[in-house]
Write a protein that holds these residues in place. Sequence first.
Motif, PDB file in Angstrom:
ATOM      1  N   LEU A   1       0.801  -1.115   0.019  1.00 28.22           N
ATOM      2  CA  LEU A   1       0.034  -0.084   0.101  1.00 28.22           C
ATOM      3  C   LEU A   1       0.824   1.255   0.102  1.00 28.22           C
ATOM      4  CD1 LEU A   1      -2.889   1.112   0.320  1.00 28.22           C
ATOM      5  CD2 LEU A   1      -2.817   1.001   2.725  1.00 28.22           C
ATOM      6  N   TYR A   2       2.040   1.196   0.809  1.00 31.39           N
ATOM      7  CA  TYR A   2       2.999   2.442   0.870  1.00 31.39           C
ATOM      8  C   TYR A   2       4.256   2.081   0.402  1.00 31.39           C
ATOM      9  CZ  TYR A   2      -0.930   4.150   3.626  1.00 31.39           C
ATOM     10  OH  TYR A   2      -2.229   4.503   3.953  1.00 31.39           O
ATOM     11  N   THR A   3       4.400   1.392  -1.002  1.00 31.07           N
ATOM     12  CA  THR A   3       5.509   1.448  -1.494  1.00 31.07           C
ATOM     13  C   THR A   3       6.480   2.533  -1.569  1.00 31.07           C
ATOM     14  OG1 THR A   3       4.602  -0.566  -2.673  1.00 31.07           O
ATOM     15  CG2 THR A   3       6.767   0.612  -3.566  1.00 31.07           C
ATOM     16  N   PRO A   4       7.547   2.542  -1.046  1.00 25.84           N
ATOM     17  CA  PRO A   4       8.224   4.228  -1.047  1.00 25.84           C
ATOM     18  C   PRO A   4       8.936   4.505  -2.068  1.00 25.84           C
ATOM     19  CG  PRO A   4       9.757   2.167  -0.035  1.00 25.84           C
ATOM     20  CD  PRO A   4       8.202   1.587  -0.446  1.00 25.84           C
ATOM     21  N   TYR A   5       8.997   3.871  -3.233  1.00 31.55           N
ATOM     22  CA  TYR A   5       9.561   4.460  -4.402  1.00 31.55           C
ATOM     23  C   TYR A   5       8.732   4.501  -5.614  1.00 31.55           C
ATOM     24  CZ  TYR A   5      14.030   3.558  -2.266  1.00 31.55           C
ATOM     25  OH  TYR A   5      15.009   3.562  -1.367  1.00 31.55           O
ATOM     26  N   ARG A   6       8.836   5.673  -6.255  1.00 29.41           N
ATOM     27  CA  ARG A   6       8.129   5.963  -7.722  1.00 29.41           C
ATOM     28  C   ARG A   6       9.112   6.229  -8.748  1.00 29.41           C
ATOM     29  NH1 ARG A   6       5.226  11.674  -5.971  1.00 29.41           N
ATOM     30  NH2 ARG A   6       6.711  12.461  -4.329  1.00 29.41           N
ATOM     31  N   GLY A   7      10.234   6.283  -8.493  1.00 29.17           N
ATOM     32  CA  GLY A   7      11.134   6.794  -9.473  1.00 29.17           C
ATOM     33  C   GLY A   7      12.217   6.034  -9.827  1.00 29.17           C
ATOM     34  N   PHE A   8      12.186   4.732  -9.497  1.00 29.81           N
ATOM     35  CA  PHE A   8      13.468   3.978 -10.307  1.00 29.81           C
ATOM     36  C   PHE A   8      13.236   4.073 -11.438  1.00 29.81           C
ATOM     37  CE2 PHE A   8      13.999   1.410  -5.962  1.00 29.81           C
ATOM     38  CZ  PHE A   8      15.486   2.065  -5.911  1.00 29.81           C
ATOM     39  N   ALA A   9      14.156   4.178 -12.300  1.00 31.55           N
ATOM     40  CA  ALA A   9      14.090   4.298 -13.771  1.00 31.55           C
ATOM     41  C   ALA A   9      15.065   3.433 -14.689  1.00 31.55           C
ATOM     42  CB  ALA A   9      14.813   5.799 -14.176  1.00 31.55           C
TER      43      ALA A   9
ATOM     44  N   ILE B   1      12.570   6.491 -18.367  1.00 26.40           N
ATOM     45  CA  ILE B   1      11.216   5.782 -17.998  1.00 26.40           C
ATOM     46  C   ILE B   1      11.077   5.393 -16.283  1.00 26.40           C
ATOM     47  CG2 ILE B   1       9.769   3.908 -18.601  1.00 26.40           C
ATOM     48  CD1 ILE B   1      11.211   3.242 -21.119  1.00 26.40           C
ATOM     49  N   ALA B   2      10.269   6.182 -15.595  1.00 27.09           N
ATOM     50  CA  ALA B   2      10.042   5.792 -14.285  1.00 27.09           C
ATOM     51  C   ALA B   2       9.324   4.530 -14.237  1.00 27.09           C
ATOM     52  CB  ALA B   2       9.591   7.081 -13.621  1.00 27.09           C
ATOM     53  N   LEU B   3       9.705   3.736 -13.364  1.00 25.29           N
ATOM     54  CA  LEU B   3       8.891   2.531 -12.979  1.00 25.29           C
ATOM     55  C   LEU B   3       8.157   2.662 -11.724  1.00 25.29           C
ATOM     56  CD1 LEU B   3      10.891   1.378 -15.370  1.00 25.29           C
ATOM     57  CD2 LEU B   3      11.101  -0.607 -13.543  1.00 25.29           C
ATOM     58  N   VAL B   4       6.963   3.136 -11.783  1.00 26.36           N
ATOM     59  CA  VAL B   4       6.117   3.869 -10.555  1.00 26.36           C
ATOM     60  C   VAL B   4       5.736   2.487  -9.885  1.00 26.36           C
ATOM     61  CG1 VAL B   4       4.668   5.304  -9.732  1.00 26.36           C
ATOM     62  CG2 VAL B   4       6.002   5.892 -12.006  1.00 26.36           C
ATOM     63  N   TYR B   5       6.517   1.883  -8.957  1.00 29.32           N
ATOM     64  CA  TYR B   5       6.268   0.858  -8.414  1.00 29.32           C
ATOM     65  C   TYR B   5       4.986   1.100  -7.261  1.00 29.32           C
ATOM     66  CZ  TYR B   5      10.513  -1.450  -9.433  1.00 29.32           C
ATOM     67  OH  TYR B   5      11.575  -2.210 -10.330  1.00 29.32           O
ATOM     68  N   ALA B   6       5.304   2.122  -6.740  1.00 31.39           N
ATOM     69  CA  ALA B   6       4.139   2.814  -5.635  1.00 31.39           C
ATOM     70  C   ALA B   6       2.661   2.827  -6.315  1.00 31.39           C
ATOM     71  CB  ALA B   6       4.258   4.087  -5.477  1.00 31.39           C
ATOM     72  N   SER B   7       2.577   3.207  -7.473  1.00 34.07           N
ATOM     73  CA  SER B   7       1.274   3.092  -8.387  1.00 34.07           C
ATOM     74  C   SER B   7       0.915   1.513  -8.732  1.00 34.07           C
ATOM     75  CB  SER B   7       1.433   3.997  -9.577  1.00 34.07           C
ATOM     76  OG  SER B   7       0.188   3.951 -10.219  1.00 34.07           O
ATOM     77  N   ALA B   8       2.017   0.996  -9.099  1.00 33.36           N
ATOM     78  CA  ALA B   8       1.609  -0.629  -9.468  1.00 33.36           C
ATOM     79  C   ALA B   8       1.282  -1.323  -8.438  1.00 33.36           C
ATOM     80  CB  ALA B   8       2.926  -0.892 -10.046  1.00 33.36           C
ATOM     81  N   ASN B   9       1.635  -1.072  -7.539  1.00 30.07           N
ATOM     82  CA  ASN B   9       1.079  -1.830  -6.359  1.00 30.07           C
ATOM     83  C   ASN B   9      -0.405  -1.409  -5.808  1.00 30.07           C
ATOM     84  OD1 ASN B   9       3.221  -3.699  -6.278  1.00 30.07           O
ATOM     85  ND2 ASN B   9       4.476  -2.441  -4.653  1.00 30.07           N
TER      86      ASN B   9
END
Length: 394
Positions: free
Chosen positions: A276-284, A304-312
């Motif tokens: 719910l609160y994945t702390p990363y949105r900017g790994f690229a 390309i940002a891999l927005v893990y926080a959104s994906a989860n």
Amino acid sequence: MATRTIDFQPDPVETFDSAWEQFASLRSRCPVAHTDAMGSFWALTRYEDVKRAASDPATFVTSVQNVVPKVAFTGRRPPLHLDPPEHTPYRRTLTPLLSAERSEALAGYARDCADRLLRPLVERGGGDICGEVASYLPVQVFGEWMNVPENWVDRLHDSGRAFILAVNLNDPEAMKRTSLTLYDMARELIALRQEHPLDPATDITTALLANRDRGEPLDPELIVGMVRQVLVVGIVAPTVTTGSIAVHLSRDRALQDFLRANPQRIGAAVEEFLRLYTPYRGFARTAVHPVEFGDVTIPEREAIALVYASANRDETVFPNGSSFELDRPNIADHLAFGRGPHHCPGRHLGRMELRVMLQALLEATPGGFELAGEPVPARWPEIGAISVPLRFLP
């Protein structure tokens, strides 16, 4: 040159909730979105797209740009900054030292640290759970794991926090300055281990110096870069996630009371909090050739940002994805620690720290806790809270 479409702009004045709301909107209306902010980048916000990019290192490389905004101005830092197979000897050295068994062996030390850090807050009736507790705990645990000299802990905390603040402020000059301070610490530690080596089965710096790749020593400058990376990489995620958990439990007293009364469920709760609160949105990543996601084509060599926080929070994978639900049947599918060859090697240590921190906080506050002010949100590349003032209730 054609004008690039701007699908969204990162909010320069976020609240704790606003970034999550923006990503929910992007998932529904523009899941592959472009912005001209932070040097221009694409954001993947849906689960399958993020998982695809993280799992395909031949197409999506990390060696061009590994985070949004770009923060690596002072050298390459394995293993995150390298692609396979160049990254593999460094990753192979690190992974065994962060096993579940090694991580759990530090749980008692972590609990002693958490209790000691919480004690002044209990005496005062509250305080900033991030700035006074959660930002120190991972530094102390990492310091113990890395066998750094005891008098380095405060120095490492202050240097690491200064670098993280510079990243959050998107201040390139401050990033360079604070990163170089961490490089100086890395070189000092390497010199110490060259003079006084430890067991390479228990010390990462000694292991890097002793390791061989096809019979040759590892690149000395890349060893410096990796030690520099390890010094700080494990500080921010536990801090931000602890802050987000504290905000959530302040808003949901029933869940707070349930976990306090049922500490055996804290481990499962941490796993759902990580989703719910994945702390990363900017790994690229950067694609080595044009790639298609649905009806969108991302050109080669663009960040390309891999927005893990959104994906989860993708509702097609996690129903009611923006809600906390204990014991989700597919909780093991979350991407909080990434996927592929850069799957977080410190995941066991991170889970342990969050579990210990949450249990210590709940036991220290038998009357409960609540927010004593507005949480301060983290900024790209993190998401969550970096300062959370709490009031401990009698």
